[in-house]
Write an enzyme that holds these catalytic residues in place. Structure first.
Site, mmCIF file in Angstrom:
data_model
loop_
_atom_site.group_PDB
_atom_site.id
_atom_site.type_symbol
_atom_site.label_atom_id
_atom_site.label_comp_id
_atom_site.label_asym_id
_atom_site.label_seq_id
_atom_site.Cartn_x
_atom_site.Cartn_y
_atom_site.Cartn_z
ATOM 1 N N ASP A 92 0.900 -1.395 -0.100
ATOM 2 C CA ASP A 92 -0.359 -0.119 -0.100
ATOM 3 C C ASP A 92 0.704 1.054 -0.252
ATOM 4 O OD1 ASP A 92 1.326 0.452 2.470
ATOM 5 O OD2 ASP A 92 -1.441 0.114 3.190
ATOM 6 N N ASP A 271 -7.701 -7.680 0.564
ATOM 7 C CA ASP A 271 -6.353 -8.139 1.673
ATOM 8 C C ASP A 271 -7.403 -7.161 3.293
ATOM 9 O OD1 ASP A 271 -6.046 -4.995 1.305
ATOM 10 O OD2 ASP A 271 -5.712 -5.064 2.939
#
Lengths: 376, 376
Positions: A92, A271
């Protein structure tokens, strides 16, 4: 080709595909365990590979920048080498921390100033340096730097936030495309669709991103305070626009039923910290429902943790034993429940994929949902 | 036959033997990982069996009585079944907690009153009920209830304490011999030699215990505050008297070099929390010396944790990665270092045994000691 679509469900938007990376293929739909600080909490990589059967894991740019830092990661030859994981990794961008660490950050057009949650150290995240950091970390898939807009934001804020995220995206793309892969394998940049719970904002963002023609797309800013039905609605709004031949990643979601519902709406990648975090709190997910292992009802239940589970922990340990470990606050209890939940999440998406390929995803989903969601 | 002696070293008192239990054989000298509350902290039983190659583990009566309690253990069919470990188990008696929880206990001739360190609940340990509790836990080898006399006790206290321990031993033996194995396999009661650092007290206790002709003997009250040389001296004093055809267990010891020195002095069995506790604090033992994994020197050392180690963690993880985990206070770091240390301790005693059998224990020990003890 980065993504090949193998099957599309006739009765829904569910898809089965394959993402091709230089660290191997990923069969979608897929769940990606979260390895925040270069570790999926409490789990050996050996077990992540062989027992949980993870195909790709996450790393968090913000956390990795703080520890161990990019100098060490670079010296190691990237995160794969550093942590000893040779399958794909996704990072991320810190955009989630813009949301979750509100009191420790200040946002400007240029970027975001953070005070480290560990030692107060000043950090400045810009689209450009986040790309540089993600280059140094070296994940196969890297996320653009965005603001994860709170699910409760009003229209005006959500619009400004989405527009800024889009301006940041342009800067991310310029920086990413102007720089090289550092470690001899290819990295792929995914833009993130924001727009909060507002249909027109989500549509505007999705269209803009679609036209950029990147390798894959993420849907961010969901499961961050908005009603669950809004989340499903926004997934539909966005996936109607995103290109069908690119993988779609729903960030930070969610429960097993969230995942099945989102697969039905055309999502390929997931996720969430839930399997490990809830595991550490004593909660597990199974095909038969949710179990709180703290409960007294398990005290003398000497049957296996989850007789239908795929992990060794499901058969090596009894419910009574696991309850004891959780009550005694023993590390092994957290390890067992995290391992179970991750193995279950991977089995969940693997089974979903089988049913997409078999052509009965919708009826299969309807048949398993009531049990999945019940409390045992 | 409970114990068969295979080899005795020509140049020292070191011995190699086999302890036969209904849960399998134990090759001595042996190190026993400590599974205080029915778990060796952070370690899966699968790894304890296959990776660490533990042959016998410990349970702590005091801790098991508090959690999960004997009712659950009995219902499970004993500790083996409860924790899912089918190899031998040894339980201590609570005598160590008489020493370590001084402020929470009151000792009388009848027994010891404890206030639980968890919730203050009142517990009364007597030689009789400790035998009953150890019967319910169901270890293969159970320890007599004693006072672990502090290593700093004066002669008068040590004498009274040793004498009381011996009176308690008579009560333990009466109760143990009057009661049955509960789970269909044989349990063996080991008396404990006390006497602090006083030669005549140790001799008196050892002689008295020798004459009881039990299956094995323990040496307690060492490594509890006395100088290390006194410990070695007392081991010699006691082992000169204890029967040669019975296994000898040195309780709660110690470092790798303590263990090799004690093997040389005729000790067969060891337990200690050091490999797991020090592991959790970032310290590991290797054939090449002691490593503090917190140190900056490992920050960019991308070589395997311990290239000569027998555990998978030694090869799956680098020093730099482990250092990162310890600094980030990540569970996996504690798991890795505990696993390494336990595997090392088991390899240590396995190698010691090989050299006793090969007939070169003394020279081998002299050759490895300097490296073992150095700081890396």
């Amino acid at each position: 080709m980065f993504f090949s679509l193998s099957h599309t469900d006739a009765d829904s938007w569910a898809r089965a595909g394959v993402i091709h990376t230089d660290h191997g293929d990923i069969l979608t739909p897929i769940f990606m365990p979260v390895g925040t600080v270069a570790t999926v909490k409490g789990i050996h990589f050996r077990d992540l590979r062989n027992d949980i059967k993870a195909q790709i894991i996450l790393g968090n740019t913000y956390h990795l920048l703080l520890r161990p830092g990019t100098a060490i990661l670079h010296k190691a030859g990237g995160l794969h080498k550093f942590e000893g994981w040779d399958r794909p990794i996704l990072t991320d961008s810190g955009g989630y921390q813009v949301f979750s660490l509100t009191s420790l950050r200040k946002m400007t057009e240029e970027g975001v100033h953070f005070s480290s949650h560990i030692d107060g150290r000043k950090l400045f995240f810009t689209p450009e340096n986040v790309m540089d950091i993600e280059r140094e970390i070296g994940a196969d898939i890297v996320m653009a730097f965005d603001e994860c807009t709170p699910g409760t934001a009003d229209y005006q804020y959500a619009k400004l936030s989405m527009e800024r995220t889009n301006r940041w995206l342009d800067r991310c793309i310029r920086q990413f495309d102007d720089t090289e892969d550092l470690y001899g394998y290819r990295q792929h940049l995914f833009p993130i669709v924001q727009g909060c719970v507002y249909t027109d904002l989500r549509q505007e963002a999705a269209k803009r991103l679609r036209d950029l023609d990147r390798d894959g797309y993420a849907i961010g800013g969901l499961a961050v305070g908005e009603p669950e039905e809004k989340m499903y609605e926004m997934i539909e709004v966005v996936n109607e626009i995103l290109p069908k031949d690119k993988p779609r990643y729903l960030m930070g979601v969610g429960t097993p039923w969230n995942i099945l519902n989102a697969i039905e709406r055309g999502v390929d990648m997931f996720d969430c910290v839930m399997p490990t975090r809830n595991g550490r709190n004593g909660m597990i997910f199974t095909w038969n429902g949710v179990m709180n292992m703290r409960n007294k009802k398990w005290e003398d239940d000497f049957s296996p943790l989850d007789p239908s589970g795929t992990s060794f922990v499901d058969h090596d340990y009894t419910r009574a034993y696991v309850r004891h470990l959780i009550h005694a606050e023993e590390m092994l209890g957290l390890e067992i429940l995290s391992e179970h939940n991750l193995a279950f999440y991977l089995e969940l998406v693997r089974t979903a994929r089988e049913h997409i390929i078999a052509g009965d995803y919708t009826s299969w989903k309807a048949s398993v949902m009531p049990q999945l969601m019940q409390r045992l």
